[in-house]
Motif scaffolding. Structure first.
Motif, PDB file in Angstrom:
ATOM      1  N   UNK A 184       0.857  -1.184   0.000  1.00 49.82           N
ATOM      2  CA  UNK A 184       0.000   0.000   0.000  1.00 49.82           C
ATOM      3  C   UNK A 184       0.890   1.230   0.000  1.00 49.82           C
ATOM      4  N   UNK A 185       0.825   2.018  -1.082  1.00 53.22           N
ATOM      5  CA  UNK A 185       1.610   3.255  -1.147  1.00 53.22           C
ATOM      6  C   UNK A 185       0.871   4.350  -0.404  1.00 53.22           C
ATOM      7  N   UNK A 186       1.549   5.025   0.507  1.00 52.84           N
ATOM      8  CA  UNK A 186       0.887   6.097   1.241  1.00 52.84           C
ATOM      9  C   UNK A 186       1.724   7.371   1.214  1.00 52.84           C
ATOM     10  N   UNK A 187       1.031   8.480   1.199  1.00 46.52           N
ATOM     11  CA  UNK A 187       1.677   9.789   1.357  1.00 46.52           C
ATOM     12  C   UNK A 187       1.328  10.254   2.766  1.00 46.52           C
ATOM     13  N   UNK A 188       2.344  10.516   3.575  1.00 49.85           N
ATOM     14  CA  UNK A 188       2.102  10.980   4.944  1.00 49.85           C
ATOM     15  C   UNK A 188       2.045  12.508   4.924  1.00 49.85           C
ATOM     16  N   UNK A 189       0.914  13.046   5.344  1.00 51.09           N
ATOM     17  CA  UNK A 189       0.747  14.509   5.336  1.00 51.09           C
ATOM     18  C   UNK A 189       1.165  15.132   6.653  1.00 51.09           C
ATOM     19  N   UNK A 190       0.852  14.462   7.760  1.00 51.21           N
ATOM     20  CA  UNK A 190       1.263  15.030   9.049  1.00 51.21           C
ATOM     21  C   UNK A 190       1.568  13.898  10.021  1.00 51.21           C
ATOM     22  N   UNK A 191       2.381  14.225  11.034  1.00 54.36           N
ATOM     23  CA  UNK A 191       2.703  13.234  12.056  1.00 54.36           C
ATOM     24  C   UNK A 191       3.787  12.264  11.631  1.00 54.36           C
ATOM     25  N   UNK A 192       3.885  11.169  12.403  1.00 58.87           N
ATOM     26  CA  UNK A 192       4.925  10.149  12.160  1.00 58.87           C
ATOM     27  C   UNK A 192       4.262   8.779  12.102  1.00 58.87           C
ATOM     28  N   UNK A 193       4.947   7.854  11.467  1.00 55.69           N
ATOM     29  CA  UNK A 193       4.456   6.486  11.356  1.00 55.69           C
ATOM     30  C   UNK A 193       5.629   5.559  11.634  1.00 55.69           C
ATOM     31  N   UNK A 194       5.432   4.599  12.543  1.00 57.48           N
ATOM     32  CA  UNK A 194       6.542   3.688  12.870  1.00 57.48           C
ATOM     33  C   UNK A 194       6.056   2.248  12.806  1.00 57.48           C
ATOM     34  N   UNK A 195       7.008   1.343  12.630  1.00 54.31           N
ATOM     35  CA  UNK A 195       6.701  -0.098  12.645  1.00 54.31           C
ATOM     36  C   UNK A 195       5.996  -0.436  13.946  1.00 54.31           C
ATOM     37  N   UNK A 196       4.923  -1.228  13.854  1.00 50.22           N
ATOM     38  CA  UNK A 196       4.233  -1.635  15.080  1.00 50.22           C
ATOM     39  C   UNK A 196       3.115  -0.699  15.499  1.00 50.22           C
ATOM     40  N   UNK A 197       3.013   0.489  14.870  1.00 51.89           N
ATOM     41  CA  UNK A 197       1.919   1.417  15.209  1.00 51.89           C
ATOM     42  C   UNK A 197       0.577   0.830  14.791  1.00 51.89           C
ATOM     43  N   UNK A 198      -0.459   1.257  15.493  1.00 48.10           N
ATOM     44  CA  UNK A 198      -1.822   0.912  15.071  1.00 48.10           C
ATOM     45  C   UNK A 198      -2.468   2.179  14.536  1.00 48.10           C
ATOM     46  N   UNK A 199      -3.022   2.111  13.321  1.00 43.97           N
ATOM     47  CA  UNK A 199      -3.660   3.285  12.725  1.00 43.97           C
ATOM     48  C   UNK A 199      -5.115   2.962  12.406  1.00 43.97           C
ATOM     49  N   UNK A 200      -5.929   4.013  12.295  1.00 40.90           N
ATOM     50  CA  UNK A 200      -7.350   3.828  12.007  1.00 40.90           C
ATOM     51  C   UNK A 200      -7.607   4.119  10.537  1.00 40.90           C
ATOM     52  N   UNK A 201      -8.283   3.179   9.859  1.00 37.06           N
ATOM     53  CA  UNK A 201      -8.767   3.437   8.499  1.00 37.06           C
ATOM     54  C   UNK A 201     -10.130   4.112   8.665  1.00 37.06           C
ATOM     55  N   UNK A 202     -10.206   5.420   8.392  1.00 35.27           N
ATOM     56  CA  UNK A 202     -11.446   6.153   8.699  1.00 35.27           C
ATOM     57  C   UNK A 202     -12.586   5.758   7.767  1.00 35.27           C
ATOM     58  N   UNK A 203     -12.285   5.104   6.644  1.00 33.96           N
ATOM     59  CA  UNK A 203     -13.352   4.685   5.726  1.00 33.96           C
ATOM     60  C   UNK A 203     -14.070   3.449   6.264  1.00 33.96           C
ATOM     61  N   UNK A 204     -13.292   2.480   6.749  1.00 34.74           N
ATOM     62  CA  UNK A 204     -13.898   1.223   7.235  1.00 34.74           C
ATOM     63  C   UNK A 204     -14.192   1.279   8.733  1.00 34.74           C
ATOM     64  N   UNK A 205     -13.533   2.232   9.431  1.00 37.06           N
ATOM     65  CA  UNK A 205     -13.708   2.293  10.896  1.00 37.06           C
ATOM     66  C   UNK A 205     -12.892   1.243  11.624  1.00 37.06           C
ATOM     67  N   UNK A 206     -12.051   0.492  10.884  1.00 37.07           N
ATOM     68  CA  UNK A 206     -11.242  -0.572  11.507  1.00 37.07           C
ATOM     69  C   UNK A 206      -9.798  -0.108  11.666  1.00 37.07           C
ATOM     70  N   UNK A 207      -9.114  -0.711  12.623  1.00 38.14           N
ATOM     71  CA  UNK A 207      -7.697  -0.363  12.808  1.00 38.14           C
ATOM     72  C   UNK A 207      -6.819  -1.353  12.045  1.00 38.14           C
ATOM     73  N   UNK A 208      -5.638  -0.897  11.692  1.00 37.93           N
ATOM     74  CA  UNK A 208      -4.655  -1.741  11.000  1.00 37.93           C
ATOM     75  C   UNK A 208      -3.323  -1.581  11.718  1.00 37.93           C
ATOM     76  N   UNK A 209      -2.598  -2.687  11.833  1.00 31.28           N
ATOM     77  CA  UNK A 209      -1.278  -2.604  12.456  1.00 31.28           C
ATOM     78  C   UNK A 209      -0.223  -2.447  11.359  1.00 31.28           C
ATOM     79  N   UNK A 210       0.698  -1.509  11.562  1.00 32.70           N
ATOM     80  CA  UNK A 210       1.755  -1.276  10.567  1.00 32.70           C
ATOM     81  C   UNK A 210       2.840  -2.329  10.771  1.00 32.70           C
ATOM     82  N   UNK A 211       3.007  -3.187   9.756  1.00 33.75           N
ATOM     83  CA  UNK A 211       4.043  -4.223   9.851  1.00 33.75           C
ATOM     84  C   UNK A 211       5.363  -3.675   9.352  1.00 33.75           C
ATOM     85  N   UNK A 212       5.629  -3.881   8.050  1.00 37.93           N
ATOM     86  CA  UNK A 212       6.890  -3.392   7.485  1.00 37.93           C
ATOM     87  C   UNK A 212       6.653  -2.119   6.678  1.00 37.93           C
TER      88      UNK A 212
END
Length: 694
Positions: free
Chosen positions: A323-351
């Motif tokens: 999944x290609x992503x453009x980060x607009x603000x903040x930081x993203x690290x391995x192991x973080x949990x992020x929210x997909x605001x479209x599905x309302x579900x969380x995803x864990x950042x692997x690699x």
């Protein structure tokens, strides 16, 4: 912490064959990212890594890569030029801060250049222009500059002038420094000298330099006053003015060269660093609520703000989904949990990986301004926002056009059936303009896309990349239906079978809607004859039925339904009863409202050598085309026409035959228009026959 002001997120876009991919190769070579330069004609370029791209010599999907120049980090996306893949250009522009528009020195502003330029204008992306292929026969830098002004309505700011042309093209004069950059004939981009400009170019250089300075200084009143008093501002002030005007889209710095011969690319890289914006200088992305309305908040490019990123591309490769992503603000690290605001579900950042076309480098974290890929995300699709789960927000989503062409595919045998389902699922996730449906009655799998080439390549990917052997039906046009008359009618749904019954009466008007309005429902009921809680059910009943018109079963467009009155029963009325009443009312009234078949009309833009203009126009007329304009230029003529899609199948082969292989065309959806009766009768008869067979 990385310095975001040293970032440049740029895209390289142009018409087919203007030299985008070659330019990208030269940039990667100059910045030390690759050591062997690949060539499109040899099929070994870095960013065109799909088999289909290498064979056809075209870019199909945008490829991302990173490199550095003058202590700046460049994230580069090489986008396709072919009109069937403009979705790739559109979604790349959505996440970029700047772009390089490449134009062919002999072809000039070509059909697809206009579409890409329009997309870039819509996305408000700052650009520099690179007029490429000046070593080619018929190349003319000054002609291309005037086409950019006249055809695109843009303001090119000429930064360099070519020394020599065609076979004699040696280098360029930098107007700011008045110095000539001359490359030798070894093809090595580092073998150049910077010397005084040729004596015979002095007058021309001074003329263009004066224009350049006057245009640039419009950005700074103080510097302009100095200049008018006879004092030339310092180079740094001039560069700052050019940067400001470029970011404001007031003008577009224009350079030239020959990427293939390695001449002029350094100046393009310098211009990217000097004049294109860094992530903090771009208008921040607006945030929207779940209904898509702007909230007034913005995702500011700030490492310390809550995380906001946009998934703009999904690519399946041998290691799984990227999944290609453009980060607009903040930081993203391995192991973080992020929210997909479209599905309302969380995803864990692997690699997290930094991409270099189809190879990659592992990262532990990324930050605002970065373009990275994340492996193993389950439910993320193009256009979804990934946000801080404690502080969620949605970024403005992407809007994708509806497909205009479809074809049926079937697996050759049972074993390929399951394989085909998985493969198509992956392909749909990768490309939002590619859709798949299963015909409920026949069980056929229908692929839908933006053009013949689009579907042709999808079938090729199914066969070769995924190893699924399929049989393919004839391409089908996506017709639509509408109505031409207004009709007032009523319907009562009544069912009594012991226990509680069903009752719903509606009085309604069905009328033609405004062009492009789709389906509109409005209630004019006053008093409580039809209680308000049943209105959504009536709306749903009509809306569901609009998917299948009464003539040939195609979806209905531009229809307005007005609920005028009705009646209900205190015990027997329910939402279901009123929904059934609406569905039956549709079947009862639509055939009386003058139903009409609509066909997709395509905006066709053809380039042909001068001596074949008559043949091309005659052929377009035979295809029921309406010629809109005809413009001659030194290398041929451009003809613009509106032509029904049904008449355009196989056009590329016919055009090549007519023009001895030299014609080109691009085509994009324009609108739906009424279908002539003789054509409509055939389409309706075929639809009836298909139904009878099922």
């Amino acid at each position: 912490m990385k310095d975001i002001t040293k970032y440049r997120n740029i895209g390289i876009f142009a018409h087919v064959d203007a030299g985008k991919t070659t330019t990208t190769e030269r940039i990667l070579s100059l910045t030390g990212k690759i050591h062997k330069i690949g060539e499109v004609h040899d099929g070994d370029t870095t960013t065109d890594f799909m088999d289909q791209e290498r064979e056809r010599g075209i870019t199909i999907q945008s490829a991302a890569t990173s490199c550095s120049w003058n202590d700046h980090r460049l994230n580069i996306i090489d986008t396709p030029g072919h009109v069937d893949f403009t979705i790739e250009v559109y979604r790349s522009l959505k996440v970029l801060d700047g772009g390089v528009g490449v134009f062919c020195g002999s072809g000039g502003v070509e059909p697809q250049s206009e579409t890409n330029w329009r997309y870039a204008n819509d996305s408000e992306v700052a650009r520099i222009i690179f007029v490429n292929k000046l070593d080619r026969m018929g190349a003319d830098f000054y002609r291309v500059v005037s086409q950019i002004e006249n055809v695109l309505g843009a303001k090119p700011l000429v930064m360099v002038l070519p020394i020599g042309i065609e076979d004699d093209f040696k280098g360029v004069v930098d107007l700011l420094t008045r110095k000539a950059w001359i490359w030798d004939e070894s093809g090595d981009p580092t073998q150049y000298t910077i010397e005084d400009m040729p004596a015979d170019m002095v007058d021309k250089v001074e003329e263009y330099r004066e224009k350049l300075i006057e245009t640039a200084l419009e950005q700074d009143d103080e510097a302009m006053e100095m200049y008018l008093e006879g004092e030339e501002p310092p180079l740094e002030t001039l560069k700052a003015c050019i940067r400001k005007g470029t970011i404001n889209l007031d003008f577009f710095p224009t350079l030239c060269g020959s990427a293939f011969k390695n001449k002029g690319v350094q100046l393009v890289l310098n211009a990217v660093v000097d004049f294109l914006p860094n992530p903090t200088e771009v208008k921040p992305q607006p945030e929207v609520d779940l209904e898509g309305n702007e909230t007034g908040e913005f995702a500011k490019v700030d490492v310390n703000a809550p995380m906001r990123s946009l998934a703009f591309k999904i690519m399946d490769d041998r290691y799984g989904a990227l999944t290609f992503i453009r980060i607009y603000s903040g930081k993203l690290a391995k192991g973080d949990t992020v929210l997909n605001t479209f599905t309302g579900k969380t995803e864990r950042i692997g690699r997290i990986v930094e991409m270099h076309a189809d190879s990659r480098a592992e990262l532990n974290s990324a930050q605002a301004g970065d373009i990275v890929a994340v492996l193993g995300m389950k439910n993320v699709q193009t256009g979804h926002t990934l946000a801080d789960e404690k502080n969620p927000a949605t970024l403005e989503p992407m809007v994708f056009p509806d497909p205009v062409i479809s074809m049926a595919v079937a697996p050759k045998d049972k074993s390929a059936s399951e394989k085909m389902g998985i493969a198509i699922g992956k392909m749909v996730a990768e490309d939002p303009s590619f859709r798949v449906e299963t015909d409920q009655e026949s069980g056929e799998t229908i692929l839908k896309g933006m053009g013949e080439l689009h579907l042709d390549i999808k079938v090729d990917i199914l066969r070769r990349t995924h190893g699924v052997d399929v049989t393919v039906g004839k391409p089908q046009v996506a017709y639509r239906e509408t109505i031409t008359q207004s009709i007032e009618d009523s319907y009562i749904h009544k069912k009594q079978t012991g226990g509680s019954g069903q009752f719903g009466k509606i009085e309604y008007v069905i009328e033609p809607g405004d062009i492009g309005s789709g389906y509109v429902f409005e209630s004019k009921v006053t008093g409580g004859n039809v209680p308000r809680e049943f209105w959504p059910a009536i709306d749903k009943g009509f809306r569901d039925m609009m998917e299948e018109g009464v003539l040939a079963g195609y979806p209905c467009l531009d229809v307005k339904v007005l609920l005028m009155d009705g009646a209900f029963h205190a015990v027997d009325s329910s939402a279901v009863a009123f929904e059934i009443a609406a569905k039956s009312a549709y079947r009862q009234s639509m055939p009386k409202a003058g139903p009409q078949l609509l066909e997709p009309i395509m905006k066709v833009d053809v380039f042909t050598p001068e001596d074949h203009v008559g043949d091309v126009i005659g052929d377009l007329n035979r295809r029921r085309g309406m010629i809109k304009s005809q413009d001659a230029n030194p290398t041929g003529a451009r003809i613009k026409a509106d032509v029904p899609l049904a008449e355009m199948f196989g056009y590329i082969g016919d055009l090549r035959t007519m023009t001895s292989g030299r014609g080109q065309f691009s085509m994009e959806f324009e609108q739906y228009s009424p279908c002539p009766k003789n054509i409509a009768d055939v389409v309706i008869a075929e639809a009836v026959e298909r139904k009878a067979k099922k």
